[in-house]
Write a protein that holds these residues in place. Structure first.
Motif, short mmCIF file in Angstrom:
data_model
loop_
_atom_site.label_atom_id
_atom_site.label_comp_id
_atom_site.label_asym_id
_atom_site.label_seq_id
_atom_site.Cartn_x
_atom_site.Cartn_y
_atom_site.Cartn_z
N ASP A 1 0.47 -1.10 -0.02
CA ASP A 1 0.36 0.04 -0.11
C ASP A 1 0.76 1.17 0.16
N TYR A 2 1.87 1.42 -1.06
CA TYR A 2 2.53 2.33 -1.32
C TYR A 2 2.35 3.85 -1.60
N MET A 3 1.60 3.68 -2.38
CA MET A 3 0.46 4.78 -4.19
C MET A 3 -0.51 5.50 -2.94
N PHE A 4 -0.69 6.32 -2.15
CA PHE A 4 0.05 7.43 -1.71
C PHE A 4 0.36 6.78 0.14
N SER A 5 0.92 7.93 0.48
CA SER A 5 1.00 7.48 1.60
C SER A 5 0.05 7.86 2.72
N GLY A 6 -1.38 7.27 3.22
CA GLY A 6 -1.85 7.34 4.64
C GLY A 6 -0.71 7.99 5.84
N HIS A 7 -0.14 7.40 6.50
CA HIS A 7 0.35 8.38 7.33
C HIS A 7 0.54 9.61 7.31
N THR A 8 0.73 10.10 6.15
CA THR A 8 1.53 11.23 5.79
C THR A 8 -0.19 12.07 5.30
N VAL A 9 -1.07 11.28 4.88
CA VAL A 9 -2.18 12.05 4.48
C VAL A 9 -3.20 12.45 6.22
N VAL A 10 -3.12 11.03 7.25
CA VAL A 10 -3.68 11.65 8.65
C VAL A 10 -2.69 12.78 9.09
N LEU A 11 -1.26 12.70 9.08
CA LEU A 11 -0.40 13.57 10.11
C LEU A 11 -0.38 15.37 9.63
N THR A 12 -1.06 15.34 7.99
CA THR A 12 -1.06 16.74 6.52
C THR A 12 -2.32 17.21 7.95
N MET A 13 -3.37 15.68 7.60
CA MET A 13 -5.10 16.46 7.74
C MET A 13 -5.15 16.92 8.91
N LEU A 14 -4.54 16.47 10.14
CA LEU A 14 -4.67 16.56 11.67
C LEU A 14 -3.45 17.45 11.38
N ASN A 15 -2.71 18.03 11.17
CA ASN A 15 -2.27 19.80 10.84
C ASN A 15 -3.22 20.67 10.59
N PHE A 16 -3.50 20.57 9.47
CA PHE A 16 -4.59 21.37 8.81
C PHE A 16 -5.35 21.57 9.74
N PHE A 17 -5.90 21.42 10.76
CA PHE A 17 -7.44 21.32 11.61
C PHE A 17 -6.74 22.30 12.83
N VAL A 18 -5.96 21.04 12.53
CA VAL A 18 -5.59 22.13 14.30
C VAL A 18 -5.32 23.55 14.38
N THR A 19 -4.39 23.90 13.05
CA THR A 19 -3.50 25.77 12.60
C THR A 19 -5.20 26.10 12.39
N GLU A 20 -6.22 25.76 11.40
CA GLU A 20 -7.55 26.46 11.53
C GLU A 20 -8.22 26.74 12.00
N TYR A 21 -8.17 26.11 13.01
CA TYR A 21 -9.73 26.16 13.46
C TYR A 21 -9.46 26.29 15.18
N THR A 22 -7.65 26.81 15.54
CA THR A 22 -7.24 27.97 16.77
C THR A 22 -6.73 29.27 16.17
N PRO A 23 -7.38 30.05 17.20
CA PRO A 23 -6.82 31.59 17.15
C PRO A 23 -5.67 31.16 16.28
#
Length: 414
Positions: free
Chosen positions: A294-316
């Motif tokens: 299950d290489y193309m594409f990285s599920g771990h990178t998807v999770v990390l990136t989505m979590l990061n963007f939600f944290v930065t978007e929904y905090t002051p």
């Protein structure tokens, strides 16, 4: 109103009226009122209930007549109050209806900015402003309904996608290329950086920390239902796309340390049992799950990136420490994935690109409502049109205590 400048609604063309009708839920009457009878802003302000009942309109549904007249009367009251109190002309409506969000023209009832905002599951009032040519502002308000049933559907969608992804991971493991025939592909990063055995566990630890931060944000956020619904719909959509990409093409393993061999599962029951193991362990090596192919594409990178963007978007915006830590965890997690030689560099790059573009595309549409009622948005992004149908603009970052206060504390606090 005569002249090149008009007062608000009076300057609308038939196209603006059509957009207003769609926003009010009267899409089936757009052709009749706007295309056939060329209803514009001035004629909309003059519309009466008898006009709707009598020829040439002759609308047959009594409920639609009453609801449409209620919306028109709100618009008429808004228009008359503006003309009586503003003392100056308003900037005319834009040339095309899509140039300004529909929420500016929705004719919703006006409410004071002091309306109470409840926290735990109730509808919340959100204030918007329209600026006149004299610099004065008039406030309009929309409502952010938590719509828990939609949130439940989004969670069910995410769970089902996780199940489908787990089963596809079993199928691609069956088809993994033989390492003796297909050695690892050339990769600039993997060929230059020696493998770090413990790095993949550190990448998952970064995801766990980011997930914990986001859970606290969701718990304390006043509009947690909308945020969680967006998280489920976006993450589920990206992983559904990942099912397609990793199924159609099987890449060779990225490192000789991976002991992968195809045809390891027997009948359909064995495949289903293995998929349940992957699903229950969230596909993480920290829970004992080990997968191949299950290489193309990285599920771990998807999770990390989505979590990061939600944290930065929904905090002051002034929470600089949280934002910096979120990005550091995201980037270090990506580095650890590559340092462990568990994915090719292209797997990680594509995962990061797709996750960020989809997040930004979704939120741009949701914040501006630019294409909420367009056919293109419904075709290419049906989940957005469904889940965001009642969200009237950007979700404010407001926080509150999520649990009811004990009676003793209430008496103490007065």
């Amino acid at each position: 109103m005569r002249g090149s400048r008009s007062v608000g609604v009076a300057g609308w063309s038939s196209k603006h009226v059509a957009g207003w009708l769609r926003d009010q839920g009267f899409r089936e009457y757009v052709d009749l009122l706007c295309s056939t009878h060329r209803l514009d802003g001035v004629s909309l302000l003059c519309l009466t209930e008898s006009d709707l009942r009598a020829p040439p309109l002759e609308i047959k549904v009594l409920g639609d007549i009453k609801r449409l007249m209620l919306a028109v009367r709100r618009l008429q009251r808004q228009y008359h109050s503006v003309t009586q109190t503003s003392g100056s002309e308003l900037v005319p409506a834009p040339a095309t209806f899509s140039e300004r969000p529909l929420s500016y023209y929705d004719g919703s009832e006006e409410r004071g900015s002091g309306d109470p905002q409840h926290c735990n599951g109730t509808v919340t009032t959100v204030t918007e402003e329209q600026i006149y040519s004299n610099g004065k502002k008039k406030q309009f308000s929309g409502r952010l309904d938590p719509e828990y049933w939609k949130t439940a559907l989004s969670a069910l969608y995410a769970v089902l996608v996780c199940g489908v992804t787990s089963f596809v991971m079993v199928l691609v493991h069956e088809r993994v290329p033989d390492m003796r025939t297909y050695p690892p592909l050339p990769d600039i990063f993997l060929d230059s950086v020696p493998r770090i055995p413990w790095a993949f566990a550190m990448a998952e630890a970064c995801a766990v920390v980011l997930g914990s931060i986001l859970m606290l944000v969701l718990l304390m956020h006043k509009h947690r239902s909308i945020l969680f619904r967006r998280l489920c719909s976006l993450t589920g959509t990206v992983f559904l796309l990942r099912c397609v990409t990793m199924f159609v093409t099987s890449l060779s393993v990225p490192g000789h340390h991976l002991q992968c061999s195809g045809k390891v599962y027997g009948d359909m029951w064995d495949k289903t049992r293995r998929a349940l193991e992957i699903w229950s362990g969230l596909g993480m090596t920290l829970t004992g799950v080990k997968t191949c192919g299950d290489y193309m594409f990285s599920g771990h990178t998807v999770v990390l990136t989505m979590l990061n963007f939600f944290v930065t978007e929904y905090t002051p915006r002034n929470w600089n420490f949280i934002h910096t830590m979120s990005w550091v965890l995201n980037l270090f997690g990506i580095f650890f994935i590559l340092a462990a030689h568990e994915h090719y560099s292209i797997d990680v790059f594509i995962a990061f690109y797709i996750s960020t573009r989809l997040f930004l595309y979704y939120h741009t549409l949701a914040n501006t409502r630019a294409c909420q009622h367009s056919r293109r948005a419904r075709v290419w992004f049906p989940l957005y049109s469904f889940f965001e149908s009642s969200v009237t603009g950007p979700v404010p970052n407001e926080y509150c205590w999520p649990f009811p206060k004990p009676s003793v504390m209430k008496r103490f606090l007065g």
